[in-house]
Motif scaffolding. Structure first.
Motif, PDB file in Angstrom:
ATOM      1  N   LEU A  81       0.852  -1.191   0.000  1.00 50.37           N
ATOM      2  CA  LEU A  81       0.000   0.000   0.000  1.00 50.37           C
ATOM      3  C   LEU A  81       0.887   1.240   0.000  1.00 50.37           C
ATOM      4  O   LEU A  81       2.032   1.197   0.453  1.00 50.37           O
ATOM      5  CB  LEU A  81      -0.884  -0.004   1.255  1.00 50.37           C
ATOM      6  CG  LEU A  81      -1.740  -1.249   1.445  1.00 50.37           C
ATOM      7  CD1 LEU A  81      -2.503  -1.171   2.763  1.00 50.37           C
ATOM      8  CD2 LEU A  81      -2.698  -1.433   0.271  1.00 50.37           C
ATOM      9  N   LEU A  82       0.345   2.340  -0.512  1.00 51.87           N
ATOM     10  CA  LEU A  82       1.063   3.607  -0.420  1.00 51.87           C
ATOM     11  C   LEU A  82       1.002   4.046   1.045  1.00 51.87           C
ATOM     12  O   LEU A  82      -0.088   4.271   1.579  1.00 51.87           O
ATOM     13  CB  LEU A  82       0.409   4.668  -1.309  1.00 51.87           C
ATOM     14  CG  LEU A  82       0.344   4.342  -2.803  1.00 51.87           C
ATOM     15  CD1 LEU A  82      -0.380   5.466  -3.549  1.00 51.87           C
ATOM     16  CD2 LEU A  82       1.741   4.127  -3.369  1.00 51.87           C
ATOM     17  N   PRO A  83       2.148   4.162   1.722  1.00 50.39           N
ATOM     18  CA  PRO A  83       2.144   4.356   3.180  1.00 50.39           C
ATOM     19  C   PRO A  83       1.569   5.702   3.612  1.00 50.39           C
ATOM     20  O   PRO A  83       1.032   5.823   4.704  1.00 50.39           O
ATOM     21  CB  PRO A  83       3.620   4.252   3.566  1.00 50.39           C
ATOM     22  CG  PRO A  83       4.400   4.433   2.322  1.00 50.39           C
ATOM     23  CD  PRO A  83       3.513   4.028   1.179  1.00 50.39           C
ATOM     24  N   TRP A  84       1.705   6.715   2.738  1.00 50.22           N
ATOM     25  CA  TRP A  84       1.251   8.051   3.118  1.00 50.22           C
ATOM     26  C   TRP A  84      -0.196   8.319   2.713  1.00 50.22           C
ATOM     27  O   TRP A  84      -0.754   9.357   3.027  1.00 50.22           O
ATOM     28  CB  TRP A  84       2.171   9.099   2.470  1.00 50.22           C
ATOM     29  CG  TRP A  84       2.147   9.018   0.978  1.00 50.22           C
ATOM     30  CD1 TRP A  84       1.298   9.657   0.146  1.00 50.22           C
ATOM     31  CD2 TRP A  84       2.996   8.222   0.151  1.00 50.22           C
ATOM     32  NE1 TRP A  84       1.552   9.309  -1.156  1.00 50.22           N
ATOM     33  CE2 TRP A  84       2.589   8.432  -1.184  1.00 50.22           C
ATOM     34  CE3 TRP A  84       4.062   7.338   0.403  1.00 50.22           C
ATOM     35  CZ2 TRP A  84       3.211   7.792  -2.263  1.00 50.22           C
ATOM     36  CZ3 TRP A  84       4.671   6.712  -0.674  1.00 50.22           C
ATOM     37  CH2 TRP A  84       4.247   6.945  -1.975  1.00 50.22           C
ATOM     38  N   ALA A  85      -0.794   7.373   1.991  1.00 51.33           N
ATOM     39  CA  ALA A  85      -2.153   7.606   1.483  1.00 51.33           C
ATOM     40  C   ALA A  85      -3.179   6.903   2.379  1.00 51.33           C
ATOM     41  O   ALA A  85      -2.896   5.848   2.957  1.00 51.33           O
ATOM     42  CB  ALA A  85      -2.261   7.100   0.055  1.00 51.33           C
ATOM     43  N   GLU A 122     -11.888   4.691   6.296  1.00 51.52           N
ATOM     44  CA  GLU A 122     -11.524   5.363   5.038  1.00 51.52           C
ATOM     45  C   GLU A 122     -10.323   6.282   5.182  1.00 51.52           C
ATOM     46  O   GLU A 122      -9.489   6.383   4.287  1.00 51.52           O
ATOM     47  CB  GLU A 122     -12.709   6.192   4.504  1.00 51.52           C
ATOM     48  CG  GLU A 122     -13.859   5.384   3.931  1.00 51.52           C
ATOM     49  CD  GLU A 122     -14.798   4.818   4.998  1.00 51.52           C
ATOM     50  OE1 GLU A 122     -14.537   5.002   6.214  1.00 51.52           O
ATOM     51  OE2 GLU A 122     -15.798   4.189   4.603  1.00 51.52           O
ATOM     52  N   ASN A 123     -10.254   6.979   6.329  1.00 53.89           N
ATOM     53  CA  ASN A 123      -9.211   7.997   6.484  1.00 53.89           C
ATOM     54  C   ASN A 123      -7.966   7.498   7.207  1.00 53.89           C
ATOM     55  O   ASN A 123      -7.006   8.250   7.389  1.00 53.89           O
ATOM     56  CB  ASN A 123      -9.774   9.219   7.214  1.00 53.89           C
ATOM     57  CG  ASN A 123     -10.876   9.870   6.389  1.00 53.89           C
ATOM     58  OD1 ASN A 123     -10.758   9.982   5.172  1.00 53.89           O
ATOM     59  ND2 ASN A 123     -11.963  10.255   7.051  1.00 53.89           N
ATOM     60  N   ALA A 124      -7.976   6.236   7.625  1.00 58.38           N
ATOM     61  CA  ALA A 124      -6.787   5.692   8.298  1.00 58.38           C
ATOM     62  C   ALA A 124      -5.662   5.525   7.282  1.00 58.38           C
ATOM     63  O   ALA A 124      -5.906   5.373   6.082  1.00 58.38           O
ATOM     64  CB  ALA A 124      -7.131   4.354   8.930  1.00 58.38           C
ATOM     65  N   VAL A 125      -4.430   5.568   7.760  1.00 60.84           N
ATOM     66  CA  VAL A 125      -3.280   5.294   6.887  1.00 60.84           C
ATOM     67  C   VAL A 125      -2.737   3.911   7.259  1.00 60.84           C
ATOM     68  O   VAL A 125      -2.976   3.420   8.371  1.00 60.84           O
ATOM     69  CB  VAL A 125      -2.186   6.382   6.988  1.00 60.84           C
ATOM     70  CG1 VAL A 125      -2.678   7.686   6.385  1.00 60.84           C
ATOM     71  CG2 VAL A 125      -1.710   6.561   8.411  1.00 60.84           C
TER      72      VAL A 125
END
Ligand code: ADP
Ligand code: ADP
Length: 222
Positions: A81-85, A122-125
C-alpha cells in the motif's frame, strides 16, 4: 467456457533454472483455481506468466477472451500500500490511474470497503492498520476496477491463523457473489480445499502439474 489455456508451457530462466516444464492447464471463466505445491515448485512463475509479467520459454499461453489490463486484478503477499495515502486513496488508486475522480469513485470504493469490513477506516493510513486490515485494503484495491480475473500470490501466508480464516471466509463470499475468476497461489492444503473449486497440485521438480482435483460438489453451479 475456457478463459485461459496453457499448452505445454515451460519456463527456463537465464541462469538455467527450469521453473516450469510441460504445464497444461485450462482456466474456465468463474473458476476459483488454486495452484498448490511446496516452495520452489513454480507457482509464482506460473502466476507471473498468466499475468503477462513474464513470457514462457516453450509452449503457448492463450487467452480465449479479450482480457485487457483493466480486467486483471492483483493481490500479492505484501499488501504494497502507499504508506502516506489513506485507505480510501489506496483503494481509489487503480481507478484514479484510469482518470476516475475521487467523487466518481466514492460509491464503488465505499461499497468495496464495506464488503471487506473496513467501513469507518476510510481515512486511516496503513501504519494504523493490522496486517489483516492491510490485506483487506489490498483485496479491495484489487477488485476496484471490477476485474474479470483476480490473481493472488500467497496473499494470506503472513497472517495469523484466525485472521487468515476470516479473510478466507470473506474472499469466498465475495467470489460467490461476484463470480470473478480467481487464480490463487498457496502452499496450504486447507486454504486450497476451503476456497477453490479446482486444485492444481504441482510437483516440486521440475515444475509440473502433478494432479488436478475438482471439488465442484462443494459449490454447486447454477
Ligand atoms: P514457488 O512460487 O512455487 O515457490 P517460484 O515460481 O517462485 O516457486 O520458483 C520456481 C523456481 O524457479 C525456484 O527454483 C526459483 O528459485 C526459480 N526462479 C523463480 N524466478 C526466477 C528468476 N527470475 N530467475 C531465476 N530463477 C527463478
Ligand atoms: P523474465 O525472464 O521472465 O523476464 P526475470 O529474470 O526478469 O524474469 O525475473 C523476474 C523477477 O524474478 C525479477 O524481479 C527478479 O528479481 C526475480 N528473481 C530473480 N531471480 C530469482 C530467483 N532465483 N527466485 C525468485 N525470483 C527471482
Amino acid at each position: 467456457a475456457p478463459l485461459l489455456v496453457m499448452n505445454n508451457v515451460g519456463k527456463t530462466f537465464s541462469n538455467g533454472v527450469t521453473a516450469l516444464d510441460g504445464v497444461n492447464l485450462t482456466i474456465r471463466e468463474g473458476d476459483f483455481v488454486s495452484l498448490l505445491g511446496p516452495s520452489g515448485c513454480g507457482k509464482s512463475t506460473a502466476l507471473r506468466l498468466i499475468a503477462g509479467l513474464s513470457m514462457p520459454t516453450t509452449g503457448r499461453l492463450e487467452w480465449r477472451k479479450a482480457v485487457g489490463d483493466d480486467c486483471v486484478g492483483f493481490v500479492f503477499q505484501e499488501p504494497t500500500l502507499l504508506p502516506w495515502a489513506s485507505v480510501f486513496d489506496n483503494v481509489w488508486l487503480p481507478l484514479r490511474l484510469r482518470g476516475v475522480s475521487r467523487k466518481e469513485a466514492a460509491p464503488v470504493v465505499g461499497e468495496l470497503l464495506e464488503r471487506v469490513h473496513l467501513s469507518g477506516f476510510e481515512n486511516a493510513v496503513p501504519r494504523e492498520l493490522s496486517g489483516g486490515m492491510k490485506m483487506r485494503v489490498s483485496i479491495a484495491r484489487g477488485l476496484v476496477t471490477k476485474p474479470r480475473v483476480l490473481l493472488m500470490d500467497e496473499p494470506f501466508a503472513a497472517l495469523d491463523e484466525i485472521t487468515r480464516f476470516k479473510l478466507n471466509n470473506d474472499l469466498l463470499e465475495l467470489w460467490q457473489d461476484e463470480r470473478f475468476t480467481v487464480v490463487f497461489v498457496t502452499h496450504s492444503v486447507f486454504e486450497s480445499v476451503f476456497l477453490s473449486n479446482r486444485i492444481v497440485v504441482m510437483a516440486a521438480r521440475p515444475g509440473r502439474v502433478h494432479d488436478e482435483i475438482a471439488i465442484d460438489a462443494a459449490y454447486p453451479r447454477d
